[in-house]
Structures are given as structure tokens and as C-alpha cells.
Design an enzyme around this catalytic site. Sequence first.
Site, short mmCIF file in Angstrom:
data_model
loop_
_atom_site.label_atom_id
_atom_site.label_comp_id
_atom_site.label_asym_id
_atom_site.label_seq_id
_atom_site.Cartn_x
_atom_site.Cartn_y
_atom_site.Cartn_z
N SER A 57 -7.05 5.64 3.83
CA SER A 57 -7.13 4.89 2.55
C SER A 57 -7.12 3.51 3.16
O SER A 57 -8.24 2.83 2.91
CB SER A 57 -5.11 4.84 2.15
OG SER A 57 -4.89 5.95 0.73
N LYS A 60 5.59 3.76 8.69
CA LYS A 60 4.45 4.52 8.50
C LYS A 60 3.23 3.27 8.78
O LYS A 60 1.89 3.63 9.78
CB LYS A 60 4.04 5.26 6.84
CG LYS A 60 3.41 5.90 7.79
CD LYS A 60 2.58 7.24 6.26
CE LYS A 60 3.94 7.67 5.74
NZ LYS A 60 4.29 8.11 4.97
N GLN A 118 7.29 4.22 3.43
CA GLN A 118 5.40 4.04 3.54
C GLN A 118 5.73 1.89 4.53
O GLN A 118 4.29 2.44 5.41
CB GLN A 118 5.38 3.18 2.41
CG GLN A 118 4.13 3.26 2.39
CD GLN A 118 3.59 4.64 2.24
OE1 GLN A 118 3.69 5.55 1.27
NE2 GLN A 118 2.08 4.76 3.06
N ASN A 155 -2.84 19.78 -1.54
CA ASN A 155 -3.32 18.50 -0.60
C ASN A 155 -2.95 18.56 0.88
O ASN A 155 -4.04 18.55 1.73
CB ASN A 155 -3.88 17.07 -1.54
CG ASN A 155 -4.08 15.99 -0.20
OD1 ASN A 155 -3.84 15.49 0.42
ND2 ASN A 155 -5.64 16.30 -0.55
N THR A 170 -4.33 13.70 5.63
CA THR A 170 -3.58 13.52 5.54
C THR A 170 -3.08 14.93 6.42
O THR A 170 -2.37 14.93 8.04
CB THR A 170 -1.69 13.57 4.62
OG1 THR A 170 -2.67 12.68 3.86
CG2 THR A 170 -0.24 13.77 4.99
N LYS A 228 5.25 1.28 -3.02
CA LYS A 228 5.47 3.15 -4.12
C LYS A 228 5.04 3.39 -5.45
O LYS A 228 5.98 2.40 -5.70
CB LYS A 228 6.19 3.47 -3.22
CG LYS A 228 6.24 5.23 -3.48
CD LYS A 228 5.35 6.32 -2.10
CE LYS A 228 4.45 7.68 -2.60
NZ LYS A 228 3.78 8.06 -1.41
N LYS A 234 0.47 -0.98 0.06
CA LYS A 234 -0.13 -0.25 0.08
C LYS A 234 0.22 1.80 0.45
O LYS A 234 1.59 1.28 1.00
CB LYS A 234 -0.76 0.12 1.52
CG LYS A 234 -1.77 1.48 1.72
CD LYS A 234 -3.36 0.75 0.82
CE LYS A 234 -4.64 2.32 0.73
NZ LYS A 234 -3.69 3.01 -0.92
N GLY A 294 -2.72 8.58 -4.11
CA GLY A 294 -2.22 9.73 -4.67
C GLY A 294 -1.01 9.92 -4.04
O GLY A 294 -0.26 9.23 -2.98
N ASP A 295 -0.21 11.04 -4.45
CA ASP A 295 1.14 11.15 -3.60
C ASP A 295 0.93 12.97 -4.73
O ASP A 295 0.43 13.31 -5.19
CB ASP A 295 2.20 10.91 -3.27
CG ASP A 295 3.12 11.15 -3.06
OD1 ASP A 295 3.09 10.98 -1.94
OD2 ASP A 295 4.07 11.75 -3.20
#
Length: 452
Positions: free
Chosen positions: A384, A117, A114, A244, A212, A129, A93, A168-169
Site C-alpha cells: 500500500s 507494523k 498497525q 484474500n 499480504t 484503522k 495508514k 481494505g481488511d
Amino acid sequence: MEFTNAYLKDLFERVSKRNAGEKEFLQAVEEVLLSLQPVADKRQDLVDAGVFERFVEPERFVIFRVPWINDKGQLVVNRGFRVQFNSAIGPYKGGIRFHPSVNQSVIKFLGFEQCLKNSLTTLPMGGGKGGSDFDPKGKSDREIMAFCQSFMTELFRHIGADTDVPAGDIGVGGREIGFMFGQYKRLANEYTGVLTGKGLSYGGSLARTQATGYGLCYFTQEMLKTMANTSFAGKTVVISGSGNVAIYACEKAQSFGAKVVAMSDSNGYIYDKDGIDLAIVKQIKEVERGRIKEYADRKKGAIYTEDKDGSKGIWSIKCDIALPCATQNEINLESAKLLVKNGVMAVAEGSNMSSTNEAGQFFVESKIMYGPAKAANAGGVATSGLEMSQNSIRLSWAFEEVDQKLKGIMEGIFHKIHDTAVEYGQPTNLVMGANIAGFKKIADAMKAQGCC
Ligand code: NDP
């Protein structure tokens, strides 16, 4: 900080040779291995099971060609990436980034971070990622769609609701997710929650857009309360970026009573001593897709400063709380020193790896409250995860329900990393707390699953 554990020192030397030239990836690995030394000292079983060795090597890394046609009818070729870093605690993820600076090293550093996290969120998600060196800036909607469809035409065979779930990123928001979801559905002939950050009419979660930025503020508020018996109320805040994460961090910080005085983009920053009017920023960035510079034309008293250095100048503005929300390494040692000299009490990272290792180390040594990205910005991926749950049970939760769960997760993350830092004898070192707490869960799962 230096290596004192001979095994991890040797491992980092081997990782450096094997991934020569990948500076962001090596930066992330070095920071994590340095703070995992007390674990390696105590847990010979993890060393014997090769857990550290496997943890720094991605399970899979896909690189692919992305051909698409621009509005002039010309064929353009970009490069696509997906790293599937670790699936010990759940399906891969992690987001997708479209930015010209994207390369193998950037994707690997993001995928590696990630994993930790996602572990901290307590949800069952492994780490991955992806992205491309495609630059969405200045492209028409048709060009964005053509690119997204081509990108997904290759990516779709590597992902799936129980395999790998991108989001997204930087450069990938609701519009891009929509185009990619549509193409996935066409190719796979199935309707699943294969991407998160989807629109509300087709499986998205309420509060994902805000998650976020809001999560960053929930984390920071808990950090301020626990470590300094204070809060956002009445504090002066500087936020870098105006995408964002930055926009919703600003919204929540303001709702907690803070005065946000500066925001930026990659061309420069605005300073508004009376406090940022977020409605103007949202109009410029979310509706018009314009530049932050335009804020100064619309708000009396606001000043714009051009900054060719990726807006590092923003850190010269005096503040109580700094929330970097633009990109990696946006705070170097010089900026960190300036922030501390100007009296910053807390820095919490919205962007991934916002600070260079030297800057991060300086914050830790200065004993200010310093929330590293992998903990402080985990609200996006946590929500998410909640979107995945809603898709699986085919139900949608109310905004307040998701927001409450997000708040609980972020407060839980703060306490977990703070407790770990206390347990390891360095109560203000949340970097160490985050790395150790995130790693332990993955490490135990990897050991239990044997040599894979
Ligand atoms: P956006 O694309 O929405 O916004 C990025 C912002 O940062 C823009 O203002 C952009 O300015 C600025 N920026 C990007 N690159 C640079 C640079 N090299 N120098 C200076 N400014 C730059 O992205 P997000 O807000 O989604 O992401 C921001 C950060 O937060 C990233 O590090 C991302 O990995 C991280 N993050 C995002 C999550 C999410 O849910 N979106 C989740 C967890 C982390 P410009 O428009 O000029 O490029």
C-alpha cells in the site's frame, strides 16, 4: 511473562482502568509493554518524555452513524469507526474492516498494532484503522454500494492523501474500495490516492491483491532459511481462512514447493491430503462468493468438517508450518499446544493478533520459529505504501518490480526483528524483536517532535 519494570506495570494498570472492558486492545497493549521492558529499563529519556504514555493513547478516535437503505426499502443503522493512532513517522495508514464483531476495542487493537507494523516496513507511514459492524455477507451489490457510500460520506472529512490513507481488511476488498473511492472523489472534488487497494484502472498497484499472502511467505521463507537452514519445499502447510490473505499465502507457499492440506472459513475447514487445488478455492471464494464447504463437493478425496468454534479444529491437523490467516485470537493455548505436540516447526501469522497472548508465549517458550503478525503480515501495508508512492509520482510500476520490492521489504523485516532479538539476548523471541524494533523508530520521532 510478568512486569518487572515498575513504570510500565503502573502504566498498564492505568491503561486497563481507562480502557476498561476493551479486551482485545488491552491484550495488544499488554503484549507490547511486556516486551518493551528492556527498552524502558535502558531509556529513561523516553520515560521522561512521556513517550510510552502517549504511545498507548490514540491521537484521535472518531465514531459515527452509518445509515443506509436495504433492498427491502428499510433504513438500517450501523456504526462506523476510525482510529488515528499515531502520526509520528507519517500519515495515518491502516485498513477498514466490515464484520459484525467490529467494535471500539477491536479497532483500537488493530490501530495500535498497525503503528508498529508500519514502522517495521521502513516506509513513512503512521498507524490507523477503521471499520464498521456492518456484515457484507449475503448483501447485494447495491446494498454494499449504499453502505460504502454512506460510510464514506462521514469518513471523507477525516482522511486525505497526506492525512490518513485507509485500505481494505476483512470484508473490504476491491469492490468496497471502489465504491468508497468513488464517493470520496465526489465529495472532496479531487482525485488523489486517498485509499489503497484500488483497481488497476484507477490508481491501484499491481501485486497489492497478492501482497499480504505473498509477503507472509517471503517472511516465512527467510525465517526458515536463517533460523533452521530449511525452506517451504516439501513441507506440509495448514492455512486458516480462505479470504484474500489465505488464498495468496497458499499460492506462494505452493510455488515454493509446499503442500497445503487445509483451509477454512468461519463455518468449518477442508482437509485435502493430496494438496489444495487453489483454482477451485478461488472460483468458490473470489468468483462465486461461496462457502469453503463447497470445495469438498468438487474435489475427490477432500473432507469438510463443520466447526462452530470459528474453525479452531483446523489446528488439530498435523503440519510442519501453520499460517493462521483468518482473524484475531484464532489460536488459543490449547490449539498452540496441539500444534507443537504434532511437530509444527514454524507458525507465521497472516491475520492480525492470530494468537492469544498465552498461545504466543507458549510458542516463544517452545522455541519453534514464531513470526508475529505485525512483522509477518506487513506485506499488505508495505505494498500500500508503494501504491502511495506510485500515485504521488503518477506512474505505475510493473508487477515484477513491486513484487521484488515487497520481497526485499519482507526479508528486511525478518532480519531487523531477528537482529533485535539477538541484540536483546533472546534470539528466538521474534515477538520481542518485532515490538522493540518497531517501537524504537516511533519513539525517537515522538521524542524529537516534543509534547504532541
Ligand atoms: P477476508 O475477508 O478476505 O477473509 C477473511 C477470512 O477469514 C475468511 O475466510 C473468513 O471466513 C475468515 N474469518 C473471518 N472471521 C472469522 C472468524 N471469526 N472465525 C473464523 N474465520 C473467520 O479478509 P483478509 O484475508 O483480508 O484478512 C484476514 C486477516 O488478515 C485479518 O486478520 C486481517 O486483519 C489480516 N490482514 C489483512 C491484510 C490485507 O491486506 N487484506 C493485511 C494485513 C493483515 P468467512 O467468510 O466465513 O467470514
